[in-house]
Scaffold this motif. Structure first.
Motif, PDB file in Angstrom:
ATOM      1  N   SER B  50      -2.034  12.956 -12.394  1.00 17.66           N
ATOM      2  CA  SER B  50      -0.724  13.396 -12.893  1.00 17.66           C
ATOM      3  C   SER B  50       0.242  13.734 -11.760  1.00 17.66           C
ATOM      4  N   ALA B  51      -0.296  14.014 -10.566  1.00 18.19           N
ATOM      5  CA  ALA B  51       0.580  14.350  -9.448  1.00 18.19           C
ATOM      6  C   ALA B  51       1.159  13.116  -8.771  1.00 18.19           C
ATOM      7  N   LEU B  52       0.636  11.951  -9.113  1.00 18.05           N
ATOM      8  CA  LEU B  52       1.076  10.734  -8.425  1.00 18.05           C
ATOM      9  C   LEU B  52       2.204  10.054  -9.190  1.00 18.05           C
ATOM     10  N   SER B  53       3.295   9.811  -8.492  1.00 13.69           N
ATOM     11  CA  SER B  53       4.383   9.070  -9.135  1.00 13.69           C
ATOM     12  C   SER B  53       4.324   7.603  -8.746  1.00 13.69           C
ATOM     13  N   ILE B  54       3.480   7.299  -7.776  1.00  7.39           N
ATOM     14  CA  ILE B  54       3.316   5.907  -7.342  1.00  7.39           C
ATOM     15  C   ILE B  54       1.831   5.609  -7.205  1.00  7.39           C
ATOM     16  N   VAL B  55       1.389   4.501  -7.756  1.00  6.38           N
ATOM     17  CA  VAL B  55       0.022   4.042  -7.527  1.00  6.38           C
ATOM     18  C   VAL B  55       0.107   2.613  -7.015  1.00  6.38           C
ATOM     19  N   ASP B  56      -0.380   2.384  -5.810  1.00  3.57           N
ATOM     20  CA  ASP B  56      -0.313   1.030  -5.250  1.00  3.57           C
ATOM     21  C   ASP B  56      -1.627   0.292  -5.494  1.00  3.57           C
ATOM     22  N   SER B  57      -1.683  -0.942  -5.009  1.00  4.91           N
ATOM     23  CA  SER B  57      -2.861  -1.760  -5.290  1.00  4.91           C
ATOM     24  C   SER B  57      -4.110  -1.173  -4.633  1.00  4.91           C
ATOM     25  N   PHE B  58      -3.949  -0.504  -3.491  1.00  4.63           N
ATOM     26  CA  PHE B  58      -5.099   0.116  -2.822  1.00  4.63           C
ATOM     27  C   PHE B  58      -5.707   1.199  -3.702  1.00  4.63           C
ATOM     28  N   MET B  59      -4.827   2.050  -4.229  1.00  6.11           N
ATOM     29  CA  MET B  59      -5.295   3.133  -5.109  1.00  6.11           C
ATOM     30  C   MET B  59      -5.968   2.543  -6.357  1.00  6.11           C
ATOM     31  N   GLY B  60      -5.367   1.468  -6.906  1.00  6.15           N
ATOM     32  CA  GLY B  60      -5.961   0.814  -8.067  1.00  6.15           C
ATOM     33  C   GLY B  60      -7.356   0.300  -7.753  1.00  6.15           C
TER      34      GLY B  60
END
Lengths: 130, 130
Positions: B50-60
């Protein structure tokens, strides 16, 4: 990052502090937490500081503030996951975190809050769970 | 900060991701989490973003890895607290987080895990709680 997430877990709120608090972040946390206590009617606030290897006097003050505010809103505060080095530092800094309960981990903190809700004791606020 | 804390909540583990994951932090998280699943015998892993406003492909990719590893260890993974913008980004990036359950918040995520433990269903892994 401007906000630390606050998770609702049943009757309690859980905050995991993973980063050093600076002024803005600390103020946001205080405000968000009080709003959440108000909105959810939470009876307890768990603050997990297991990720912190250092707690300075500013952090100690913020935790004290949160405990004070929550107490006015009829919610108790438990600090969980404190590392031994942090406990040593707090005492050496002269910050005994009065008004704040402590427990070794989240589960024990929840058990402490549950037991206090049952007994409804409100006399001393420096009791420690073990 | 080199480690993201993993909290044990009954039969489940809770991880709150508040910072951008870089290589070392992500590897540590994967390793710590698998060790915790092994040590505690946890049946589910809740990842709060919930704290993340951006999720990139690495995080995915890391979330997918965690889900895969947990699955081998007989624990299910639920991603909770995803912001709407993040969901949009994930689909636009072509990362549908297959193999990962999602729920709107921690409470609903726990309820989802509990219900899956009762029914013991293991057919589809892309079901979504609402």
């Amino acid at each position: 990052m401007e906000r630390i997430p606050i998770l609702k877990m049943g009757k309690f709120l859980l905050v995991t502090i993973q980063v050093d608090l600076y002024d803005r972040l600390a103020l946001n946390l205080e405000e968000d937490l009080i709003q959440m206590v108000f909105k959810t009617g939470a009876k307890g606030v768990l603050i997990d500081i297991s990720a912190l290897s250092i707690v300075d006097s500013f952090m100690g003050k913020i935790i004290g503030n949160i405990a004070g505010m929550s107490s006015i809103m009829d919610a108790e505060t438990v600090v969980v996951g404190m590392q031994p080095a942090v406990a040593i530092t707090l005492i050496e800094l002269g910050l005994p975190l009065s008004g704040v309960h402590t427990a070794l981990n989240v589960e024990k903190g929840m058990a402490l809050l549950e037991s206090r809700m049952i007994t409804g004791q409100e006399d001393d606020t420096t009791a420690d769970d073990d």
